[in-house]
Design a protein around this motif. Structure first.
Motif, mmCIF file in Angstrom:
data_model
loop_
_atom_site.group_PDB
_atom_site.id
_atom_site.type_symbol
_atom_site.label_atom_id
_atom_site.label_comp_id
_atom_site.label_asym_id
_atom_site.label_seq_id
_atom_site.Cartn_x
_atom_site.Cartn_y
_atom_site.Cartn_z
ATOM 1 N N GLU A 12 8.407 -5.202 1.005
ATOM 2 C CA GLU A 12 9.387 -5.134 2.086
ATOM 3 C C GLU A 12 8.836 -5.821 3.328
ATOM 4 O OE1 GLU A 12 12.472 -3.561 2.205
ATOM 5 O OE2 GLU A 12 12.323 -3.233 0.048
ATOM 6 N N GLY A 13 9.708 -6.503 4.058
ATOM 7 C CA GLY A 13 9.310 -7.111 5.324
ATOM 8 C C GLY A 13 9.817 -8.531 5.448
ATOM 9 N N ASP A 14 9.939 -8.976 6.685
ATOM 10 C CA ASP A 14 10.358 -10.338 6.994
ATOM 11 C C ASP A 14 9.102 -11.195 7.091
ATOM 12 O OD1 ASP A 14 11.380 -12.701 7.938
ATOM 13 O OD2 ASP A 14 12.109 -11.882 9.841
ATOM 14 N N LEU A 15 8.903 -12.073 6.122
ATOM 15 C CA LEU A 15 7.681 -12.873 6.066
ATOM 16 C C LEU A 15 7.705 -14.082 7.007
ATOM 17 C CD1 LEU A 15 7.004 -12.721 2.236
ATOM 18 C CD2 LEU A 15 6.018 -11.318 4.045
ATOM 19 N N LYS A 16 8.815 -14.319 7.652
ATOM 20 C CA LYS A 16 8.967 -15.410 8.619
ATOM 21 C C LYS A 16 8.540 -16.743 8.019
ATOM 22 C CE LYS A 16 8.649 -12.109 12.280
ATOM 23 N NZ LYS A 16 7.854 -11.466 13.232
ATOM 24 N N ASP A 17 7.553 -17.413 8.607
ATOM 25 C CA ASP A 17 7.136 -18.737 8.140
ATOM 26 C C ASP A 17 6.127 -18.686 6.995
ATOM 27 O OD1 ASP A 17 8.719 -19.954 10.057
ATOM 28 O OD2 ASP A 17 7.131 -19.898 11.561
ATOM 29 N N GLU A 45 0.831 -15.889 13.657
ATOM 30 C CA GLU A 45 0.527 -14.459 13.558
ATOM 31 C C GLU A 45 1.158 -13.920 12.278
ATOM 32 O OE1 GLU A 45 1.441 -10.305 15.903
ATOM 33 O OE2 GLU A 45 1.391 -12.163 17.055
ATOM 34 N N PRO A 46 0.374 -13.260 11.403
ATOM 35 C CA PRO A 46 0.929 -12.788 10.135
ATOM 36 C C PRO A 46 1.977 -11.691 10.356
ATOM 37 C CG PRO A 46 -1.370 -12.131 10.346
ATOM 38 C CD PRO A 46 -1.044 -12.981 11.532
ATOM 39 N N PRO A 47 2.991 -11.685 9.509
ATOM 40 C CA PRO A 47 4.075 -10.717 9.659
ATOM 41 C C PRO A 47 3.714 -9.363 9.069
ATOM 42 C CG PRO A 47 4.485 -12.080 7.759
ATOM 43 C CD PRO A 47 3.221 -12.605 8.410
ATOM 44 N N GLY A 48 4.311 -8.329 9.604
ATOM 45 C CA GLY A 48 4.159 -7.012 9.003
ATOM 46 C C GLY A 48 4.939 -6.956 7.699
ATOM 47 N N PHE A 49 4.323 -6.398 6.687
ATOM 48 C CA PHE A 49 5.016 -6.206 5.416
ATOM 49 C C PHE A 49 4.414 -4.993 4.718
ATOM 50 C CE2 PHE A 49 1.404 -8.788 4.221
ATOM 51 C CZ PHE A 49 1.069 -8.408 2.934
ATOM 52 N N ALA A 50 5.104 -4.509 3.685
ATOM 53 C CA ALA A 50 4.667 -3.291 3.009
ATOM 54 C C ALA A 50 4.906 -3.374 1.515
ATOM 55 C CB ALA A 50 5.404 -2.089 3.580
ATOM 56 N N LEU A 51 4.089 -2.658 0.772
ATOM 57 C CA LEU A 51 4.306 -2.415 -0.646
ATOM 58 C C LEU A 51 4.752 -0.970 -0.768
ATOM 59 C CD1 LEU A 51 2.304 -4.858 -0.628
ATOM 60 C CD2 LEU A 51 1.514 -4.042 -2.826
ATOM 61 N N GLU A 52 5.810 -0.740 -1.545
ATOM 62 C CA GLU A 52 6.357 0.608 -1.700
ATOM 63 C C GLU A 52 6.625 0.884 -3.170
ATOM 64 O OE1 GLU A 52 9.905 0.487 0.657
ATOM 65 O OE2 GLU A 52 8.798 0.650 2.543
ATOM 66 N N GLU A 125 13.674 16.405 -3.230
ATOM 67 C CA GLU A 125 14.979 16.156 -3.853
ATOM 68 C C GLU A 125 14.856 15.569 -5.253
ATOM 69 O OE1 GLU A 125 15.688 16.308 0.513
ATOM 70 O OE2 GLU A 125 14.267 15.219 -0.742
ATOM 71 N N ASP A 126 13.816 14.761 -5.496
ATOM 72 C CA ASP A 126 13.680 14.154 -6.825
ATOM 73 C C ASP A 126 12.308 14.396 -7.464
ATOM 74 O OD1 ASP A 126 12.064 12.415 -5.391
ATOM 75 O OD2 ASP A 126 13.352 10.674 -5.657
ATOM 76 N N GLY A 127 11.416 15.123 -6.783
ATOM 77 C CA GLY A 127 10.120 15.465 -7.366
ATOM 78 C C GLY A 127 9.216 14.264 -7.608
ATOM 79 N N ARG A 128 9.390 13.208 -6.833
ATOM 80 C CA ARG A 128 8.560 12.010 -6.994
ATOM 81 C C ARG A 128 7.586 11.906 -5.829
ATOM 82 N NH1 ARG A 128 10.198 8.664 -11.016
ATOM 83 N NH2 ARG A 128 9.186 6.831 -10.123
ATOM 84 N N VAL A 129 6.463 11.227 -6.085
ATOM 85 C CA VAL A 129 5.476 10.944 -5.049
ATOM 86 C C VAL A 129 5.701 9.502 -4.603
ATOM 87 C CG1 VAL A 129 3.019 10.741 -4.525
ATOM 88 C CG2 VAL A 129 3.821 12.580 -6.027
ATOM 89 N N TYR A 130 5.957 9.326 -3.301
ATOM 90 C CA TYR A 130 6.248 8.007 -2.726
ATOM 91 C C TYR A 130 5.013 7.497 -1.993
ATOM 92 C CZ TYR A 130 11.080 8.600 -3.983
ATOM 93 O OH TYR A 130 12.229 8.743 -4.709
ATOM 94 N N ASN A 131 4.681 6.233 -2.235
ATOM 95 C CA ASN A 131 3.477 5.627 -1.670
ATOM 96 C C ASN A 131 3.823 4.323 -0.958
ATOM 97 O OD1 ASN A 131 1.431 7.423 -3.161
ATOM 98 N ND2 ASN A 131 2.771 6.667 -4.771
ATOM 99 N N THR A 132 3.098 4.048 0.109
ATOM 100 C CA THR A 132 3.310 2.828 0.877
ATOM 101 C C THR A 132 1.972 2.294 1.365
ATOM 102 O OG1 THR A 132 5.426 3.696 1.692
ATOM 103 C CG2 THR A 132 4.514 1.815 2.869
ATOM 104 N N ILE A 133 1.838 0.975 1.331
ATOM 105 C CA ILE A 133 0.708 0.293 1.965
ATOM 106 C C ILE A 133 1.315 -0.699 2.948
ATOM 107 C CG2 ILE A 133 -1.307 -1.180 1.668
ATOM 108 C CD1 ILE A 133 -1.428 -0.232 -1.259
ATOM 109 N N ARG A 134 0.991 -0.555 4.234
ATOM 110 C CA ARG A 134 1.526 -1.431 5.284
ATOM 111 C C ARG A 134 0.426 -2.330 5.836
ATOM 112 N NH1 ARG A 134 6.500 0.314 6.131
ATOM 113 N NH2 ARG A 134 6.951 2.521 5.934
#
Length: 155
Positions: A12-17, A45-52, A125-134
C-alpha cells in the motif's frame, strides 16, 4: 500482491516517481525472503509505503519483540502492538508464538538504520492477526535506490 508462505501480502502507498520491484526467495517450505527494490531516475525523497497481511489466529497466543519485556500480549486492532525500530532503539522484528512456545510466524526487516514501524494486532470480528510493516514514515534524504529484505519464518 505478493504470495509468501501461503499469505497474501498487499503493498500500500503512493510510490510517486519510484518503481517498486520485488523478488521472493523461497529458502525452504517454512522460510522466505522478500527483497524489495525502489528505484527512481533522479534522487528523490522515498515515499511512505507499507506491507499488510493477515493470518488465522490458530494457536497464536502472544508476540515477542525486542521491547516486549514481560508483556507478550497481542493487542486488539484498535490499539495494535507496535515496534518502531531505529538505529539505536529496538530491532525491526516481531515473533508470533503459540501456546507451546513454538514459532507461528517471525518477520524481520534487514534495514536497522532507518525508522521502520511494525505492528501486529488481533481482530475479534474475524479472529485473524493483522500485521503491517511501514517504511519511510519519517522524512529521508533523497535517494535513487532503496533495497531491503524481509524474512518470513514459520519454522
Amino acid at each position: 500482491m505478493i504470495e509468501v508462505l501461503g499469505m497474501k501480502i498487499k503493498i500500500e502507498g503512493d510510490l510517486k516517481d519510484f518503481v517498486l520491484e520485488y523478488n521472493v526467495d523461497v529458502v525452504d517450505h517454512n522460510i522466505s525472503i522478500v527483497e524489495l527494490r525502489l528505484t527512481s531516475e533522479q534522487p528523490t525523497e522515498p515515499p511512505g509505503f507499507a506491507l499488510e497481511w493477515s493470518l488465522p489466529s490458530d494457536n497464536i497466543i502472544g508476540q515477542w519483540t525486542s521491547r516486549s519485556y514481560f508483556n507478550k500480549t497481542i493487542n486488539p486492532d484498535w490499539s495494535p502492538s507496535r515496534v518502531r525500530s531505529q538505529l539505536t532503539r529496538d530491532a525491526p522484528v516481531i515473533a508470533l508464538f503459540g501456546s507451546d512456545d513454538s514459532n507461528r510466524l517471525t518477520f524481520a526487516v534487514s534495514d536497522a538504520l532507518n525508522t521502520i514501524d511494525l505492528t501486529t494486532a488481533i481482530r475479534e470480528e474475524d479472529g485473524r492477526v493483522y500485521n503491517t510493516i511501514r517504511f519511510f514514515e519519517e522524512r529521508h534524504i533523497p535517494v535513487k535506490e532503496y533495497l531491503v529484505q524481509i524474512r518470513f519464518d514459520r519454522r
